[in-house]
Design an enzyme around this catalytic site. Structure first.
Site: not given
Ligand code: 3H9
Length: 669
Positions: A103, A123
């Site tokens: 990210e 995730e």
């Protein structure tokens, strides 16, 4: 210093150094924020390269911070800060850019990577969704379809593929830092691409979302995060940027505190603890460059395939030419399957087979470093193998048995240098299943035990050390679980209901279905063997079925009936008739109660195993069930589940008080 800045002319190089994996703890987030402020204010700087020291690029948020209150700067704000920095940032990736690390890279204007790097959003494997814009920026970079694949599976993408998809801008050959600085110099001379926050997300083809809803739900088997991640990407494509970020953040925070996320974090840390037992600190395994497998049956061929996949040359030994031919055919069949599924090229297959020496002559093992025996599960056959191995192998060669039920000490009776002997219990199919039970005898040398763990690492397996008992950890719990399931049948719960309950709990299969698939006869023969030796083995319902010729799918029926060519289990009138006299209906149980009973019974046996010292720690039991027996990862394993249920919950589940051994485990953390 977690973050340091160097200048190469107009290019600043920020180096992150936060071992072991440059996770985004508070100090790193603050350091990067401060660096962005400093460099924005520096008129001599036109671009910024973000690179990491150590084994990897930023591997994600710091998982150890998840239970604690978040401290600013928060990761989403940091990514936005980098994205809107006055100078373009270039993420220079080696190792893995994962989760929050990727990210951060998405906040950068460019991403460059070395060829063996990978990027990903794993995730969901921790029971959460990306929480710093991963689901919002990825579809703006590479489209919704690729973003969905990444966030719902969590699978990383290797640099060459990442380049072809557009996840990264170039692959750097040679020195990453020099290559990234050169890339930055060139990039600032051309018009800059828009930051991802300013790019539109294109709509996927008609019908895409409906199809994904079904596919993702099916693959998730009860895990919540994949569907929530899908919803985030959908929102990212249909809503505006800020709205999608807010939705993602809300989803992330909601899941972070969930039971599933806690369970998956537990598994994450358990998987890192099991391969490194404290007792082996500083112990160096014996060097292993060549291996041999005795036996070319399903197990032997699977083990040989695993060894070849890891690049080890393999000698395959069988008792005669016919058996050897069958063994090679079994092995070839495994690689054929890999070629068919696109996992191996035809050249790769040829290379795998070229690394196999097939022989019926034990003399060919004089120089081999590691031998794994995988012959018929019969003590006299195995002893004969080790007698030959003892005679021909080097005295320091590691000799392993793949027995699943026999006592390794009995197999090694009379072996010269018994310190080189160990149990390595693979699970079928051995080239696929992750679990490896490592079973030392009292004579096994510490470095030979270390060999077990080193081999597991090399083969990509999950090692768990087990002590000697009937069935070691996994099969002993399995036996108890099956007996508990039979008790429910005796109490009037329909077989299909029990299987459905366990599937509903998230198991890959119910206990009866699984026996029909694997065959009821192997366990039956073991019971009969034990009875013949005078051991007290209570009669089972499985005995009744096998004696009536019902051995499972292979005999046309077991606990269920099967129509030819169809593996769907059908409840069987014949079984109902065979077992009628054994069934004494008790109180009704719904599926939840059935699943809880059986999982609590697994925990009961596991607690006994721990009390006897057969397993070292409760989390090892969880790994055994997850990696060898289809226990849902997102439930954390039977011990984690038991701890979540607590003494009161377990009393309800078991219909009695938990044993002292189980209470002792609950008393532990
Ligand atoms: C996330 O990023 C959420 C965001 O979207 C949103 C936030 C707002 N944190 O695996 P190894 C430790 S979620 C803390 O043996 P390798 C690990 O416990 C995160 N610690 O190394 C071990 O410690 P110890 C998404 C971590 O070289 C040591 O590092 N990211 C973390 O075989 C070495 O680990 C992931 O899920 C962490 N994130 O493999 C990536 N990661 O030595 C998770 C590792 O004390 N990590 N540790 O036992 C990995 O996949 C592997 O560690 C990696 C390196 C491939 C990077």
């Amino acid at each position: 210093m977690v973050v340091s800045i160097a200048r190469e002319g107009e290019i600043a190089v920020i180096t992150v150094d936060n071992p072991p994996v440059n996770a985004l703890g508070h100090a790193l987030r603050q350091g990067l924020w401060d660096a962005a402020e400093t460099l924005d204010a520096d008129p001599g700087i036109r671009a910024v390269v973000l690179i990491c020291a150590g084994r990897t690029f930023i591997a994600g948020a710091d998982v150890t911070e998840f239970g604690k209150p978040p401290v600013p700067p928060h990761l989403p704000d940091l990514v936005a800060r980098i994205e809107t920095a006055a100078k373009p940032w270039v993420a220079a990736i080696h190792g893995s850019a994962l989760g929050g690390g990727f990210e951060v890279a998405l906040g950068c204007r460019f991403r460059v990577a070395v060829a063996d790097a990978s990027v990903g959003l794993p995730e969901v494997t921790l029971g959460i969704v990306p929480g710093a814009g991963g689901t919002v920026r990825t579809p703006r970079l590479v489209g919704a379809e690729q973003a969905v694949a990444m966030v719902t599976t969590g699978k990383p993408v290797k640099a060459p593929k990442a380049l072809s998809l557009g996840l990264i801008d170039t692959v750097i050959e040679g020195d990453l830092r020099a290559g990234a600085v050169a890339f930055a110099r060139e990039a600032i001379e051309a018009p800059l691409p828009a930051p991802l926050c300013d790019r539109p997300a294109s709509a996927p083809p008609e019908g895409f979302w409906a199809a994904q809803d079904t596919t993702v739900a099916k693959a998730a088997r009860g895990a919540a995060a994949p569907l929530r991640a899908l919803a985030c990407v959908k929102r990212a494509v249909t809503g505006d940027f800020a709205d999608a970020l807010a939705f993602e953040r809300e989803t992330f925070l909601d899941l972070r505190g969930s039971d599933q996320a806690a369970a998956l974090r537990h598994v994450f840390f358990a998987e890192r603890a099991a391969p490194r037992p404290k007792s082996l600190k500083g112990v160096v395994p014996r060097p292993v460059a060549t291996a041999a497998v005795i036996g070319g049956g399903t197990m032997g061929a699977g083990i040989a395939a695993a060894l070849r996949n890891a690049g080890l040359p393999v000698v395959m030994v069988e008792r005669d030419d016919d058996a050897l031919e069958r063994g090679l055919a079994n092995l070839g069949g495994i690689f054929d399957g890999a070629v068919k599924r696109g996992r191996l090229t035809p050249e790769g297959r040829a290379d795998r087979m070229a690394g196999v020496t097939a022989t019926t002559d034990y003399g060919g093992l004089a120089d081999v470093d590691l031998v794994i025996e995988a012959v018929f599960e019969e003590i006299s056959v195995k002893r004969a193998v080790f007698a030959q191995l003892g005679a021909v192998c080097r005295p320091d060669a590691v000799l392993a048995t793949n027995t699943s039920y026999l006592d390794p000490r009995d197999i090694a009776v009379g072996l010269l240098n018994p310190d080189r002997f160990i149990g390595l219990h693979f699970f079928s199919p051995a080239h696929v299943m992750k679990l490896l039970e490592i079973v030392p005898t009292p004579d096994t040398a510490p470095e030979v035990l270390a060999n077990g763990f080193a081999l597991a690492k090399r083969l990509g397996k999950m090692p768990v050390q087990a002590g000697i008992c009937d069935g070691f950890i996994g099969n002993r719990i399995l036996k108890h679980y099956r007996a508990a399931a039979e008790d429910l049948v005796r109490a009037g719960v329909p077989i299909a209901e029990i299987d459905a309950a366990m599937r509903g709990f998230g198991m890959a299969m119910g206990p009866f279905q699984a026996q029909d698939l694997g065959g009821l006869d192997i366990a039956y023969l073991q019971r009969e063997g034990a009875r013949a030796r005078g051991e007290d083995v209570p009669p089972t319902l499985g005995d009744i079925l096998v004696r009536a010729g019902r051995k499972g799918q292979k005999s046309g029926g077991g606990w269920y009936d099967y129509t030819p060519g169809n593996r769907t289990p059908q409840p069987s009138d014949a079984v109902a008739e065979l077992l009628a006299g054994e069934i004494h209906p008790g109180p009704e149980m719904d599926r939840d109660a059935v699943a809880r009973r059986l999982v609590a019974e697994m925990a009961e046996e596991a607690a006994a195993i721990l009390a006897e010292g057969v397993a070292t720690q409760p989390s090892d039991i969880d790994l055994v069930k997850i990696h060898g027996y289809g226990f849902p990862r997102w439930r954390g394993g039977p011990m984690f589940h038991a701890m979540q249920r607590g003494a009161e919950g377990l009393t309800q589940d078991l219909g009695r008080s938990p044993s002292d051994a189980l209470m002792a485990v609950l008393g532990q953390d």
